[in-house]
Design a protein around this motif. Structure first.
Motif, PDB file in Angstrom:
ATOM      1  N   ARG A  63      39.031   4.701  74.632  1.00 36.10           N
ATOM      2  CA  ARG A  63      39.459   4.851  73.242  1.00 36.10           C
ATOM      3  C   ARG A  63      38.623   3.967  72.300  1.00 36.10           C
ATOM      4  O   ARG A  63      38.249   4.368  71.196  1.00 36.10           O
ATOM      5  CB  ARG A  63      40.942   4.490  73.141  1.00 36.10           C
ATOM      6  CG  ARG A  63      41.569   4.746  71.768  1.00 36.10           C
ATOM      7  CD  ARG A  63      41.587   3.470  70.938  1.00 36.10           C
ATOM      8  NE  ARG A  63      41.975   3.710  69.563  1.00 36.10           N
ATOM      9  CZ  ARG A  63      41.130   4.069  68.624  1.00 36.10           C
ATOM     10  NH1 ARG A  63      39.844   4.271  68.904  1.00 36.10           N
ATOM     11  NH2 ARG A  63      41.535   4.241  67.369  1.00 36.10           N
ATOM     12  N   ARG A  79      35.201   5.364  71.758  1.00 33.13           N
ATOM     13  CA  ARG A  79      35.207   6.509  70.843  1.00 33.13           C
ATOM     14  C   ARG A  79      34.991   6.051  69.394  1.00 33.13           C
ATOM     15  O   ARG A  79      34.202   6.639  68.646  1.00 33.13           O
ATOM     16  CB  ARG A  79      36.532   7.262  70.975  1.00 33.13           C
ATOM     17  CG  ARG A  79      36.597   8.519  70.123  1.00 33.13           C
ATOM     18  CD  ARG A  79      37.827   9.337  70.474  1.00 33.13           C
ATOM     19  NE  ARG A  79      39.062   8.677  70.092  1.00 33.13           N
ATOM     20  CZ  ARG A  79      40.068   8.435  70.912  1.00 33.13           C
ATOM     21  NH1 ARG A  79      39.993   8.765  72.193  1.00 33.13           N
ATOM     22  NH2 ARG A  79      41.165   7.851  70.482  1.00 33.13           N
ATOM     23  N   THR A  80      35.666   4.985  68.985  1.00 28.39           N
ATOM     24  CA  THR A  80      35.488   4.477  67.625  1.00 28.39           C
ATOM     25  C   THR A  80      34.120   3.839  67.449  1.00 28.39           C
ATOM     26  O   THR A  80      33.481   3.998  66.402  1.00 28.39           O
ATOM     27  CB  THR A  80      36.608   3.476  67.280  1.00 28.39           C
ATOM     28  OG1 THR A  80      37.837   4.185  67.152  1.00 28.39           O
ATOM     29  CG2 THR A  80      36.327   2.753  65.979  1.00 28.39           C
ATOM     30  N   ARG A 124      31.708   6.531  66.775  1.00 22.45           N
ATOM     31  CA  ARG A 124      31.850   7.094  65.421  1.00 22.45           C
ATOM     32  C   ARG A 124      31.245   6.178  64.374  1.00 22.45           C
ATOM     33  O   ARG A 124      30.681   6.646  63.366  1.00 22.45           O
ATOM     34  CB  ARG A 124      33.337   7.330  65.118  1.00 22.45           C
ATOM     35  CG  ARG A 124      33.589   7.965  63.763  1.00 22.45           C
ATOM     36  CD  ARG A 124      35.053   8.312  63.570  1.00 22.45           C
ATOM     37  NE  ARG A 124      35.920   7.154  63.593  1.00 22.45           N
ATOM     38  CZ  ARG A 124      36.098   6.330  62.551  1.00 22.45           C
ATOM     39  NH1 ARG A 124      35.434   6.538  61.423  1.00 22.45           N
ATOM     40  NH2 ARG A 124      36.929   5.307  62.646  1.00 22.45           N
ATOM     41  N   GLU A 154      48.616   5.084  64.129  1.00 19.43           N
ATOM     42  CA  GLU A 154      47.408   5.679  63.553  1.00 19.43           C
ATOM     43  C   GLU A 154      47.683   7.079  63.020  1.00 19.43           C
ATOM     44  O   GLU A 154      47.181   7.469  61.960  1.00 19.43           O
ATOM     45  CB  GLU A 154      46.301   5.719  64.606  1.00 19.43           C
ATOM     46  CG  GLU A 154      45.803   4.343  65.002  1.00 19.43           C
ATOM     47  CD  GLU A 154      44.637   4.397  65.969  1.00 19.43           C
ATOM     48  OE1 GLU A 154      43.732   3.534  65.867  1.00 19.43           O
ATOM     49  OE2 GLU A 154      44.624   5.286  66.838  1.00 19.43           O
ATOM     50  N   ASP A 163      42.482   4.041  61.477  1.00 24.49           N
ATOM     51  CA  ASP A 163      41.942   3.770  62.804  1.00 24.49           C
ATOM     52  C   ASP A 163      42.042   2.266  63.026  1.00 24.49           C
ATOM     53  O   ASP A 163      41.270   1.490  62.449  1.00 24.49           O
ATOM     54  CB  ASP A 163      40.482   4.248  62.886  1.00 24.49           C
ATOM     55  CG  ASP A 163      39.870   4.057  64.263  1.00 24.49           C
ATOM     56  OD1 ASP A 163      40.280   3.122  64.978  1.00 24.49           O
ATOM     57  OD2 ASP A 163      38.960   4.830  64.617  1.00 24.49           O
ATOM     58  N   GLU A 201      38.931   0.484  64.328  1.00 22.31           N
ATOM     59  CA  GLU A 201      37.923   0.311  63.278  1.00 22.31           C
ATOM     60  C   GLU A 201      38.233  -0.925  62.427  1.00 22.31           C
ATOM     61  O   GLU A 201      37.346  -1.727  62.124  1.00 22.31           O
ATOM     62  CB  GLU A 201      37.870   1.543  62.390  1.00 22.31           C
ATOM     63  CG  GLU A 201      36.916   1.376  61.214  1.00 22.31           C
ATOM     64  CD  GLU A 201      36.845   2.593  60.302  1.00 22.31           C
ATOM     65  OE1 GLU A 201      36.218   2.503  59.238  1.00 22.31           O
ATOM     66  OE2 GLU A 201      37.440   3.637  60.667  1.00 22.31           O
TER      67      GLU A 201
END
Length: 686
Positions: free
Chosen positions: A25, A28-29, A32, A308, A314, A317
């Protein structure tokens, strides 16, 4: 990213000091945001999903966590070798370890978490209660000290024992009987010492039928602290959360705001920075503002996805941005909650029901092995945070959490309906999981209505365990398995009958062909098939049932058995399993275990076997000792959980096969208890 304060730190590479679904997880951020991700792994996780998805991967060491994920020097070496400028600890392992946070910052890296001082204050439950109490936050009555027996008796029963240095519900013990206090304190200290290296305990008054509600907070380095609403975490099993949702169906707006302000004060009391969670216990079902601080988790929570989904933020983030020195560009009035979200934790475990009547109990035992097929759900409002894939090897070294299935909707009934459907579409072959149990729980009348409390799951668990696989399903599977092994006719239209497992023999009646099948942790079942590809089927010592293959193709087959037609689909996994059955590579489409709930009683045999691979941590009995039914004889630890091995009946220990420290395999014999109380055993207090 870069810090903008006086302690500027630039980083474009982040080492994720964790594994499993949280590592995936976080990666994934990072992807991005355009940041480089560094995964770390033990030998057991060399082929894990988080390793495959990261930009860079570094081996830490052998499978034991102490030699890999908990080895601070190796983690820092990995960061140096890969040029990482920041370390994200995830949750668990070293996430709430102040010494690790100091080691990271001492190495010139950004720690994606709170200051070490905040971790120290909130990591000690005793100091934490004192700090937030001074800030005007209500706390649960309790105490600590050398004489916990006296403290508990002064509070009055029941009480809750909690490791002061712990978290996540590990080591917590509810004690209702004062006569058991000394034994329970000893066990709680042992667990705390093993899990956290500190056996200091806190004792608190137990509030019956409580709600567990937590508030997500977010703070930057300038002193701004915001709350992002609450999460309802009352659905727990042995103090371990299994289903969480946001917002809570209990709170009204006034109580929500009051608890939010209390959470902000608690975070301010320890100089918090980053994302954290303040946990409260709420008495009864009312919204009258009776909430008490329990603890603060100085890390990202497992259940953060529901927040979230309802806030649109996020959290990973913002952890990264705060660690880089950025200030929060929004205020409390900018935070709003949209819709409803519910999360279910999918774990590798087998449920075993034992006892009868009021004595029925459920043990959830870790399940391990290679994952032969993984199919995860998708669809409107569905999110899956997963650390697994087809081929992943689930071992006994780490927590059994495999994935989190989350559903979001405009309202609570929609979110619950979407989550139940998503769990129905979740397929994990190779190990047993709790998905059917979760579906049954989400369909519980009290869960549907929102009348939750922390004891609900433990009270009703036996009624929520899926029923055993019906005999007719075993019969249909065995027939299909035999048909699959029957050779096809060659070009000349002829197949050698001696190659077919039909039981055919010259000058006599056909013999039945046995097929031995096992579903989950149940005992193996022998199914006898007569004929080619089968004219009748007999399960165990039961009666013969007419059966026939009514349709078969490359990807689908149908079997008529016991007046029903079963449809199977072919899973293209060599040596795969269907419905948890060993052998064959077919999965049943139309058998729903949730629809046929039943209990699977224990065998009550004399030989006591290990319910999972693990380590023997305690041996309480000796050969020749008289024991009573239910008496704890040994403790096996696996996947961070203790599993007591108890006497199945009154009798005498006639064999003891293990000692403290021994590593045991699943189903390995540990001890033998022979029925019949020995002299002197009757009436003896233990």
């Amino acid at each position: 990213m870069s810090r903008t304060d006086s302690q500027r730190t630039d980083f474009d590479t982040v080492l994720v000091a964790n594994r499993g679904e949280i590592a995936v997880r976080i990666i994934r951020t990072l992807r991005r945001l355009g940041l480089t991700s560094v995964a770390v792994h033990s030998d057991a996780d060399a082929g894990a999903r988080h390793v495959a998805e990261a930009d860079v991967a570094v081996r830490l060491g052998p499978a034991p966590a102490a030699d890999s994920y908990l080895h601070v020097e190796r983690l820092l070496e990995a960061a140096e070798r890969t040029g990482a400028g920041a370390v994200h600890p995830g949750y668990g392992f070293l996430a709430e370890n102040a010494a690790f946070a100091r080691a990271v910052t001492g190495a010139g890296l950004a720690f994606v978490g709170p200051p070490a001082e905040a971790i120290e204050v909130m990591g000690d439950k005793i100091r934490a209660k004192e700090a937030v109490s001074a800030a005007g936050v209500p706390v649960v009555p309790g105490g600590h000290g050398d004489d916990l027996l006296a403290v508990a008796r002064e509070l009055g029963m029941p009480v809750l024992l909690k490791p002061s240095a712990g978290g996540g519900g590990k080591g917590m013990r509810l004690v209702r009987d004062a006569a058991l206090l000394a034994e329970e304190i000893e066990a709680a200290r042992r667990t705390a010492r093993s899990a956290f290296g500190d056996d200091t305990l806190l004792v608190e008054r137990w509030i019956d039928r409580p709600r567990h509600i937590e508030i997500q907070v977010l703070a930057d380095g300038s002193g701004r602290v915001l709350h992002l609403g609450e999460r309802e975490c009352s659905l727990q099993r042995r103090h371990q959360k299994i289903v969480e949702e946001a917002p809570s169906p209990l709170l009204d707006e006034a109580t929500r705001e009051a608890m939010g302000r209390a959470a902000v004060r608690a975070a301010e009391a320890c100089g918090y920075r980053g994302a954290g969670t303040v946990e409260f216990i709420v008495a009864g079902h009312g919204t009258g503002g009776e909430h008490y601080f329990m603890e603060m988790n100085t890390r990202l929570q497992v259940e953060h996805p529901v927040t979230e989904l309802v806030t649109g933020l996020d959290l990973v983030e913002w952890q990264l941005r705060v660690a880089a020195g950025e200030r929060l560009p929004f205020g409390q009035d900018d935070i709003s909650l949209t819709g409803h979200a519910v999360e279910a934790r999918v774990c590798a475990e087998t449920a075993r029901v034992s006892g009868a009547g009021e004595d029925r109990r459920v043990d959830f035992l870790p399940s391990s092995g290679p994952l032969l097929l993984v199919e995860e759900p998708a669809g409107e409002g569905v999110r899956v945070d997963s650390g697994i894939a087809t081929g992943t090897d689930v071992g006994a070294h780490y927590d059994p959490l495999l994935a989190k299935v989350v559903a979001h909707g405009p309202d609570r009934p929609t979110a619950l309906r979407r989550l139940r459907a998503a769990l129905r579409r979740t397929t994990v072959l190779g190990v047993e999981t709790n998905t059917a149990f979760l579906r049954a729980l989400l369909d519980h009348p009290d869960v549907r209505s929102g009348a939750l409390h922390t004891g609900l799951v433990d009270a009703d668990a036996a009624d929520l365990v899926p029923g055993a696989v019906p005999e007719v399903v075993y019969a249909a599977a065995a027939l299909l398995r035999q048909a699959e092994r029957t050779p096809a006719a060659g070009a000349a239209g002829w197949a050698d009958p001696f190659d077919a497992p039909s039981g055919w023999r010259l000058g006599g009646e056909p013999a039945a062909t046995p097929h031995r099948l096992r579903a989950g942790g149940a005992d193996p079942v022998t199914v006898w098939v007569t004929g080619a590809p089968g004219e009748s089927v007999r399960v165990g010592d039961g009666q013969r049932t007419p059966a026939r293959l009514v349709g078969a193709g490359a990807h689908e087959a149908r079997v008529e058995c016991g007046g029903r037609v079963f449809t199977f689909t072919h899973a293209p996994v060599p040596g795969g399993r269907w419905l948890g059955l060993d052998g064959g590579s077919w999965r049943l489409l139309d058998h729903d275990p949730v629809a046929s709930r039943a209990t699977a009683g224990g065998s009550g045999g004399e030989s006591l076997t290990a319910p999972m691979p693990g380590t023997v941590t305690v041996v309480k009995a000796a050969v020749g000792e008289a024991v009573t039914a239910g008496q704890s004889l040994l403790v096996v630890e696996a996947m961070k959980m203790e599993h007591p091995i108890t006497a199945p009946h009154d009798g005498t220990v006639t064999a003891l096969e293990v000692a403290v420290g021994d590593t045991v395999a699943m189903d390995q014999t540990l001890a033998t208890v022979t029925a019949g109380a020995a002299a002197g055993a009757s009436g003896e207090e233990r």
